[in-house]
Design a protein around this motif. Structure first.
Motif, PDB file in Angstrom:
ATOM      1  N   PRO A  59       0.839  -1.204   0.000  1.00 18.76           N
ATOM      2  CA  PRO A  59       0.000   0.000   0.000  1.00 18.76           C
ATOM      3  C   PRO A  59       0.873   1.253   0.000  1.00 18.76           C
ATOM      4  CG  PRO A  59      -0.585  -1.517   1.788  1.00 18.76           C
ATOM      5  CD  PRO A  59       0.731  -1.965   1.259  1.00 18.76           C
ATOM      6  N   VAL A  60       0.327   2.344  -0.529  1.00 23.10           N
ATOM      7  CA  VAL A  60       1.024   3.635  -0.551  1.00 23.10           C
ATOM      8  C   VAL A  60       0.469   4.513   0.569  1.00 23.10           C
ATOM      9  CG1 VAL A  60       1.535   5.702  -1.918  1.00 23.10           C
ATOM     10  CG2 VAL A  60       1.368   3.465  -3.038  1.00 23.10           C
ATOM     11  N   ASN A  61       1.369   5.022   1.433  1.00 22.56           N
ATOM     12  CA  ASN A  61       0.993   5.947   2.515  1.00 22.56           C
ATOM     13  C   ASN A  61      -0.121   5.381   3.405  1.00 22.56           C
ATOM     14  OD1 ASN A  61       2.839   7.852   1.482  1.00 22.56           O
ATOM     15  ND2 ASN A  61       1.287   8.673   0.089  1.00 22.56           N
ATOM     16  N   HIS A  62      -0.058   4.101   3.683  1.00 21.92           N
ATOM     17  CA  HIS A  62      -1.068   3.481   4.535  1.00 21.92           C
ATOM     18  C   HIS A  62      -0.509   2.194   5.127  1.00 21.92           C
ATOM     19  CE1 HIS A  62      -5.011   2.265   6.000  1.00 21.92           C
ATOM     20  NE2 HIS A  62      -4.791   1.066   5.483  1.00 21.92           N
ATOM     21  N   SER A  63      -0.932   1.909   6.338  1.00 16.52           N
ATOM     22  CA  SER A  63      -0.585   0.634   6.970  1.00 16.52           C
ATOM     23  C   SER A  63      -1.801   0.141   7.741  1.00 16.52           C
ATOM     24  CB  SER A  63       0.611   0.789   7.916  1.00 16.52           C
ATOM     25  OG  SER A  63       0.310   1.702   8.959  1.00 16.52           O
ATOM     26  N   TYR A  67      -7.815   3.778  -1.807  1.00 16.56           N
ATOM     27  CA  TYR A  67      -6.424   3.486  -1.473  1.00 16.56           C
ATOM     28  C   TYR A  67      -5.627   3.233  -2.754  1.00 16.56           C
ATOM     29  CZ  TYR A  67      -8.361   2.711   3.192  1.00 16.56           C
ATOM     30  OH  TYR A  67      -9.014   2.864   4.392  1.00 16.56           O
ATOM     31  N   GLN A  68      -4.281   3.347  -2.629  1.00 14.90           N
ATOM     32  CA  GLN A  68      -3.371   3.056  -3.734  1.00 14.90           C
ATOM     33  C   GLN A  68      -2.506   1.848  -3.369  1.00 14.90           C
ATOM     34  OE1 GLN A  68      -1.047   6.591  -4.431  1.00 14.90           O
ATOM     35  NE2 GLN A  68      -2.649   7.589  -5.612  1.00 14.90           N
ATOM     36  N   SER A  82       7.415   0.840 -12.016  1.00 12.35           N
ATOM     37  CA  SER A  82       6.346   0.592 -11.045  1.00 12.35           C
ATOM     38  C   SER A  82       4.994   0.896 -11.665  1.00 12.35           C
ATOM     39  CB  SER A  82       6.549   1.441  -9.782  1.00 12.35           C
ATOM     40  OG  SER A  82       6.497   2.817 -10.103  1.00 12.35           O
ATOM     41  N   SER A  83       3.944   0.437 -10.983  1.00 15.91           N
ATOM     42  CA  SER A  83       2.566   0.665 -11.426  1.00 15.91           C
ATOM     43  C   SER A  83       1.694   0.820 -10.199  1.00 15.91           C
ATOM     44  CB  SER A  83       2.083  -0.514 -12.282  1.00 15.91           C
ATOM     45  OG  SER A  83       0.704  -0.381 -12.594  1.00 15.91           O
ATOM     46  N   ILE A  84       0.644   1.671 -10.308  1.00 15.48           N
ATOM     47  CA  ILE A  84      -0.261   1.934  -9.184  1.00 15.48           C
ATOM     48  C   ILE A  84      -1.668   1.471  -9.548  1.00 15.48           C
ATOM     49  CG2 ILE A  84      -1.464   3.774  -7.919  1.00 15.48           C
ATOM     50  CD1 ILE A  84       1.125   5.235  -7.649  1.00 15.48           C
ATOM     51  N   LEU A  85      -2.303   0.782  -8.607  1.00 16.80           N
ATOM     52  CA  LEU A  85      -3.689   0.356  -8.742  1.00 16.80           C
ATOM     53  C   LEU A  85      -4.525   1.083  -7.698  1.00 16.80           C
ATOM     54  CD1 LEU A  85      -5.815  -1.660  -9.965  1.00 16.80           C
ATOM     55  CD2 LEU A  85      -5.241  -3.187  -8.065  1.00 16.80           C
ATOM     56  N   MET A  86      -5.606   1.748  -8.136  1.00 16.53           N
ATOM     57  CA  MET A  86      -6.526   2.414  -7.221  1.00 16.53           C
ATOM     58  C   MET A  86      -7.622   1.425  -6.816  1.00 16.53           C
ATOM     59  SD  MET A  86      -5.102   5.376  -7.227  1.00 16.53           S
ATOM     60  CE  MET A  86      -6.314   6.281  -6.251  1.00 16.53           C
ATOM     61  N   VAL A  87      -7.876   1.323  -5.505  1.00 14.92           N
ATOM     62  CA  VAL A  87      -8.911   0.413  -5.012  1.00 14.92           C
ATOM     63  C   VAL A  87      -9.812   1.136  -4.022  1.00 14.92           C
ATOM     64  CG1 VAL A  87      -7.532  -1.655  -5.358  1.00 14.92           C
ATOM     65  CG2 VAL A  87      -7.420  -0.479  -3.165  1.00 14.92           C
ATOM     66  N   THR A  88     -11.118   0.826  -4.080  1.00  6.18           N
ATOM     67  CA  THR A  88     -12.098   1.281  -3.097  1.00  6.18           C
ATOM     68  C   THR A  88     -12.791   0.030  -2.574  1.00  6.18           C
ATOM     69  OG1 THR A  88     -12.421   3.338  -4.340  1.00  6.18           O
ATOM     70  CG2 THR A  88     -14.070   2.798  -2.670  1.00  6.18           C
TER      71      THR A  88
END
Length: 368
Positions: A116-120, A129-130, A172-178
């Motif tokens: 996760p990006v900027n989250h734990s 979230y990313q 790198s690659s980013i996936l957006m999730v809700t």
């Protein structure tokens, strides 16, 4: 010395040479895909008499003045800038021509990871979230496709065809999730796939990240949120089921004007044969929210028909007496005593007795 000088002269001549359809050179194979550190061998053949035939290359350069074919061979290819060129000097026009080998040197990544990006910690239902997928030391990156999976379903892919580096790089690659509550426990994976064409390995080489297990927090949800109305058969066991789903797991509490069975005040369900008619409220709560549900318990006979209150007659007698005597209780002590005796013998079976059996008579009370 002579061979080196000859190659230098031939290199200068190539400035004026032709290639492509007008060239009488054939490479076998014309396109080569080779893994980093693996051996490679390509033959260059002339289709007409040739004076000199050879390979220009940083490593394993070769030439011949007798044969119509010459081989470029490397036992372990590790040079990322290698661009072998086959050249020929002919007796007739066109006297010089060359063919560049289409060489693809590839390397699978050292690692593929996801985080996760900027989250734990756990995610919360409905928030965005990313997720970041990182790929270390892969080449050539223009043949790379990153595929995102949730469980066994591909949810996104990212290609890098616009990049041109031939040596290993980091991407790198980013996936957006809700997330929703249905995704609690879902596994996300990132797969790096090198699609190197028909000359490359089949199936395409892949490297997969370790799975990321999604923990999704969501508030309590009752299996049946509608207030429940239940008929109570005196002496029969009854269950009030307040079970709710939620993450973290909900905790429960019960409230009622009637006694809660001992030891069951924090259970998801009340099961007892001594429940009294009335309203029972259950509250399910976790760190996100509290939700409540009501259970309305009504008296019912064993035959299934609504039960007449056993003390209704005495209650009505009190009401009539008080109305006739302008609500002076001292004038109605006989019917009040009858009501108390009925409540003592019908404890738990009469709604009319609720709140009456513990009350004290008072003078000039305007309501009963």
């Amino acid at each position: 010395m002579g061979n080196t000088f000859l190659r230098w002269i031939l290199t200068l001549c190539m400035i004026y040479s032709v290639s492509g359809e007008g060239c009488s050179l054939v490479l076998k194979p014309s396109r080569v895909v080779v893994g980093f550190g693996e051996p490679v061998s390509v033959s260059c053949e002339a289709t007409r008499p040739v004076r000199v035939l050879g390979w220009e290359s940083v490593i394993s350069a070769a030439h011949t003045q007798q044969d119509l074919s010459v081989q470029w061979k490397v036992d372990s290819l590790i040079d990322w800038i290698e661009e072998p060129i086959c050249y020929g000097v002919f007796f007739t026009a066109p006297r010089q021509c060359e063919e560049k080998l289409n060489l693809v040197l590839y390397k699978t990544p050292d690692s593929v990871s996801i985080r996760p990006v900027n989250h734990s910690g756990p995610m919360v239902e409905g928030k965005e979230y990313q997720l970041l997928c990182e790929v270390q030391n892969i080449a050539p990156v223009q043949y790379l496709t990153l595929r995102w999976y949730k469980g066994q379903t591909e949810v996104y892919n990212h290609s890098f065809a616009e990049l041109t580096s031939s040596s290993p790089v980091q991407v790198s690659s980013i996936l957006m999730v809700t997330p929703t509550k249905a995704e609690n426990g879902a596994q996300y994976r990132c797969v790096a796939e090198l699609e190197l064409g028909p000359e490359g390995p089949q199936p395409p080489p892949t490297v997969t990240s370790e799975p990321l297990n999604a923990s999704v927090y969501f508030p309590p949800t009752f299996l049946d949120p509608v207030p429940a109305v239940l008929d109570l058969t005196v002496g029969a066991e009854m269950t009030l089921n307040c079970t709710a789903t939620g993450n973290p797991t909900p905790v429960y509490s019960w409230q009622s004007s009637n006694p809660i069975p001992e030891g069951m005040g924090d259970e998801a369900a009340l099961t007892s044969s001594s429940l009294l008619p009335g309203t029972y409220t259950c509250t399910a709560s976790n760190t996100l929210e509290k939700k409540s549900k009501q259970f309305i318990v009504k008296a019912k006979t064993k035959g299934g028909m609504p039960q007449k209150d056993p003390c209704q007659k005495q209650a009505c007698a009190i009401q009539h007496c008080l109305q006739a005597n302008k609500y002076v209780e001292s004038m109605c002590q006989d019917v009040i005593r009858d009501m108390r005796r009925c409540c003592e013998s019908q404890a738990g079976n009469s709604i009319c007795c609720s709140g009456f059996k513990d009350s004290k008579p008072t003078e000039n009370q305007s309501n009963t």
